[in-house]
Design an enzyme around this catalytic site. Structure first.
Site, mmCIF file in Angstrom:
data_model
loop_
_atom_site.group_PDB
_atom_site.id
_atom_site.type_symbol
_atom_site.label_atom_id
_atom_site.label_comp_id
_atom_site.label_asym_id
_atom_site.label_seq_id
_atom_site.Cartn_x
_atom_site.Cartn_y
_atom_site.Cartn_z
ATOM 1 N N SER A 108 -11.461 -49.257 -51.880
ATOM 2 C CA SER A 108 -12.307 -48.077 -51.680
ATOM 3 C C SER A 108 -12.691 -47.456 -53.021
ATOM 4 C CB SER A 108 -11.567 -47.050 -50.822
ATOM 5 O OG SER A 108 -11.190 -47.615 -49.582
ATOM 6 N N ASN A 109 -11.757 -47.433 -53.966
ATOM 7 C CA ASN A 109 -12.050 -46.891 -55.286
ATOM 8 C C ASN A 109 -12.934 -47.822 -56.100
ATOM 9 O OD1 ASN A 109 -10.346 -44.280 -56.098
ATOM 10 N ND2 ASN A 109 -9.148 -45.485 -54.651
ATOM 11 N N LYS A 234 -0.801 -52.276 -46.625
ATOM 12 C CA LYS A 234 -1.035 -51.011 -47.322
ATOM 13 C C LYS A 234 -1.294 -49.951 -46.261
ATOM 14 C CE LYS A 234 -4.200 -48.425 -50.290
ATOM 15 N NZ LYS A 234 -5.439 -48.422 -51.113
#
Length: 382
Positions: A108-109, A234
């Protein structure tokens, strides 16, 4: 963590401490020799960072061990929004030197949703080469490979392998969730099919916020953990009860190996917190570390929090966790826009996210910078 003295895998196969499945090579993209694949039109990518490397340097035995994993940022050149490979490489080496355990691209980053397939491969191959050339060839790279179709997800896993990735981080599909079979059958079938075909092991990515609220239960995760090519999870859901259940159900007792490493040091199934603000909570119940975007800003603080806990210095770890959690709240509120702004304000690089994400004005940029102040001061003291 000392570098591993692992020999490259034999040609045509890819194995590690996990029970990986044999990989039958597909047509290569040419990325390892600095060429873009022919599957899609050439993009105006930056070519200032060479991506040539020997295949043996890319495909090594890099086991997953407990620690701090960082979902790295993707950086873009100002004005053109072309991929900035020089900054990607420099940032990867900065994180490695700070002592993190591994990196993740296309998370996502990493703005994976803003990148073409060729750009995604370029980011991963750039990261792999930067680590290799800086003495961190042992460091594993996890590559985000989630897609809405089983077919494309498998394709992304294969491309990740070609680009030097070691593990695939996969979100569950969600676009047609109302049509899914009951009891999570569609999700389990999806992960099973991907794991069957992927040349690299799969890490389940449970992030309800990114998939329309779809939240995998501990029962589903434990069921999927039995697949030999699914090796971790995760948990960005923040559910520490779920994390505790998954750890307990997937922990396997095994005798200590030479050198005193136990199964906790080399877990069969790696369970990672998805945010730095519940690092200690995860460790208390047996979790193995974090895969957290905040470590882009403060990798040393994240690493030190874990170290203090492992040394039995719980009060010191708690004090550091307080600062980390407060900084993470800034990161959570600002997302990739705020983290990049914080990097720019404190480290002098970062730039902006790719459009259509907004560019913060001066007031907003100052807000993000100040939100990270205490954390950055801690980072600089370590």
């Amino acid at each position: 963590m000392a570098p591993h003295n692992d020999a490259p895998s034999p040609s045509g196969s890819y194995t590690s401490g996990f029970n990986r499945m044999p990989y039958r090579p597909v047509v290569t993209s040419g990325l390892m020799t600095g060429q873009l694949g022919t599957a899609e039109p050439h993009s105006p990518l930056s070519s200032s960072f060479s991506t040539s490397s020997e295949t043996s340097d890319f495909h090594m035995n890099r086991p997953l061990v407990p620690g701090v994993y960082v979902p790295t940022m993707c950086f873009f050149e100002e004005g053109t929004e072309d991929v900035d490979t020089e900054t990607i490489a420099r940032h990867a080496v900065r994180l490695a030197r700070a002592g993190v355990t591994g990196l993740a691209t296309q998370g996502s980053n990493g703005e994976a949703v803003h990148l073409t397939h060729a750009e995604r491969q370029l980011v991963t191959v750039t990261t792999r080469k930067a680590l290799n050339e800086s003495g961190y060839a042992h460091m594993p790279i996890i590559v985000g490979c989630g897609s809405q179709s089983t077919r494309e997800t498998i394709q992304l896993c294969r491309e990740a392998w070609e680009a030097g990735g070691d593990y695939a981080l996969v979100l569950p599909p969600s676009y047609y969730a109302p049509l899914f079979a009951p009891a999570s059958e569609t999700v389990t079938s999806f992960f099973t099919a991907v794991a069957d075909a992927s040349p690299i092991p799969i890490i389940i990515y449970n992030f309800p916020g990114a998939v329309g609220g779809l939240d995998l239960s501990s029962d589903v995760i434990v069921q999927l953990s039995r697949h030999p090519n699914i090796v971790g999870v995760k948990l960005t859901c923040g559910n520490t009860g779920k994390l505790a259940r998954v750890v307990a159900a997937t922990r396997k007792s095994s005798p200590s190996t030479a050198g005193g490493n136990s199964s906790q040091n080399h877990p069969d199934f790696l369970v990672l917190a998805g945010s730095a603000d519940f690092t200690l909570q995860s460790l208390v119940v047996g979790g193995h570390g974090i895969l957290a975007g905040l470590a882009n800003i403060a990798p040393k603080a994240c690493v030190r929090t874990m170290q203090l806990y492992s040394e039995g210095k719980v009060a010191e770890a708690q004090a550091m966790q307080e600062v980390v959690a407060q900084g993470d709240w800034t990161a959570i509120q600002g997302g990739v826009v705020g983290v990049k702004s914080g990097l720019q304000g404190w480290m002098g690089y970062g730039g902006h996210a790719r459009s259509p994400l907004p560019r913060p004005n001066a007031e907003q940029a100052n807000k993000w910078k100040e939100g990270f102040r205490e954390l950055v001061m801690l980072e600089k003291s370590l």
